[in-house]
Structure formats: C-alpha cells, structure tokens
Design a protein around this motif. Structure first.
Motif, short mmCIF file in Angstrom:
data_model
loop_
_atom_site.label_atom_id
_atom_site.label_comp_id
_atom_site.label_asym_id
_atom_site.label_seq_id
_atom_site.Cartn_x
_atom_site.Cartn_y
_atom_site.Cartn_z
N LYS A 265 40.73 41.93 53.97
CA LYS A 265 40.55 41.75 52.53
C LYS A 265 40.38 43.09 51.81
O LYS A 265 40.77 43.23 50.66
N GLU A 266 39.86 44.09 52.52
CA GLU A 266 39.73 45.42 51.92
C GLU A 266 41.10 46.04 51.66
O GLU A 266 41.31 46.71 50.64
N ASP A 267 42.04 45.80 52.57
CA ASP A 267 43.41 46.29 52.39
C ASP A 267 44.06 45.61 51.18
O ASP A 267 44.74 46.26 50.38
N LEU A 268 43.83 44.31 51.04
CA LEU A 268 44.33 43.59 49.86
C LEU A 268 43.73 44.18 48.59
O LEU A 268 44.45 44.44 47.62
N PHE A 269 42.44 44.43 48.58
CA PHE A 269 41.77 45.02 47.42
C PHE A 269 42.36 46.40 47.10
O PHE A 269 42.62 46.71 45.93
N SER B 106 45.64 49.82 43.77
CA SER B 106 46.73 50.78 43.71
C SER B 106 47.82 50.32 42.75
O SER B 106 48.34 51.11 41.95
N ASP B 107 48.16 49.04 42.82
CA ASP B 107 49.19 48.50 41.91
C ASP B 107 48.73 48.57 40.46
O ASP B 107 49.51 48.90 39.57
N LEU B 108 47.45 48.29 40.22
CA LEU B 108 46.90 48.35 38.87
C LEU B 108 46.99 49.77 38.32
O LEU B 108 47.42 49.99 37.19
N LEU B 109 46.60 50.74 39.14
CA LEU B 109 46.64 52.14 38.70
C LEU B 109 48.07 52.63 38.51
O LEU B 109 48.35 53.41 37.58
N ALA B 110 48.99 52.18 39.36
CA ALA B 110 50.39 52.58 39.21
C ALA B 110 50.96 52.02 37.90
O ALA B 110 51.67 52.73 37.18
N GLU B 111 50.62 50.78 37.61
CA GLU B 111 51.08 50.18 36.35
C GLU B 111 50.52 50.93 35.16
O GLU B 111 51.23 51.22 34.19
N GLU C 164 44.42 43.16 31.55
CA GLU C 164 44.07 42.99 32.96
C GLU C 164 42.55 42.91 33.13
O GLU C 164 42.00 43.36 34.13
N ARG C 165 41.88 42.31 32.18
CA ARG C 165 40.41 42.30 32.17
C ARG C 165 39.80 41.80 33.45
O ARG C 165 38.79 42.31 33.90
N ASP C 166 40.37 40.76 34.07
CA ASP C 166 39.79 40.23 35.30
C ASP C 166 39.86 41.26 36.43
O ASP C 166 38.94 41.38 37.24
N LEU C 167 40.95 42.00 36.50
CA LEU C 167 41.08 43.02 37.55
C LEU C 167 40.10 44.16 37.31
O LEU C 167 39.54 44.70 38.27
N TYR C 168 39.90 44.52 36.09
CA TYR C 168 38.95 45.59 35.79
C TYR C 168 37.52 45.17 36.07
O TYR C 168 36.69 45.97 36.45
N ARG C 169 37.22 43.88 35.87
CA ARG C 169 35.86 43.41 36.14
C ARG C 169 35.58 43.45 37.61
O ARG C 169 34.53 43.70 38.08
#
Length: 85
Positions: A35-39, A44-49, A80-85
C-alpha cells in the motif's frame, strides 16, 4: 482515496483496497509492492500533473512574477482536494 479518508492510511489494508476496487490481490501485486508503493505512485502522479500544469504558468516572462503559478496551484488543490487531504 475514499478508504484513506474513511479509515486512515494506517488502518487500511491491501485487502480493503482490492475489495473496494473490485480487483484480485494478484492484480494489485502485479502493479504495486504494497500500500505504501500505491501511495507513492498516487503522490508521484499528483505532483507530475501539478508540474505539467505549472510549466506554462512559470515560463519566462518579461513581466516577472504574475501570480499565475500560485493561482494554478490553488486550482489544482481544489480539484484534487481529497488527494491533498
């Protein structure tokens, strides 16, 4: 992300993730170590976007700082509020 918001990351298991996503555990492990790899991948995808969205806003300008990068960061956080939370 819904599961993290509901239960917290620490309490979350791979089984919880696979059940919610309706995929087999083998499918999960074919793509992620744990699950840490998924996180890490989601982060990483969020920051790339965000980087892609900021590139045009931070391009060299004769005007100097315009505030556009900050505005774009805030828009991204709102979307992307949920991802930032």
């Amino acid at each position: 992300m819904e599961l993290v918001l509901e239960r917290g990351f620490t309490a979350l298991t791979v089984e919880d993730i696979t059940e919610r996503a309706d995929v087999a555990r083998a499918t999960f492990y074919a793509h992620f170590r744990d699950k840490e790899d998924l996180f890490a991948r989601v982060t990483s995808d969020l920051l790339a976007e965000l980087g892609e969205r900021l590139a045009p806003a931070v391009a060299d300008s004769a005007v100097g700082f315009t505030g556009k990068p900050v505005l774009e960061m805030l828009r991204h956080a709102r979307e992307e509020r949920d991802l930032y939370r």
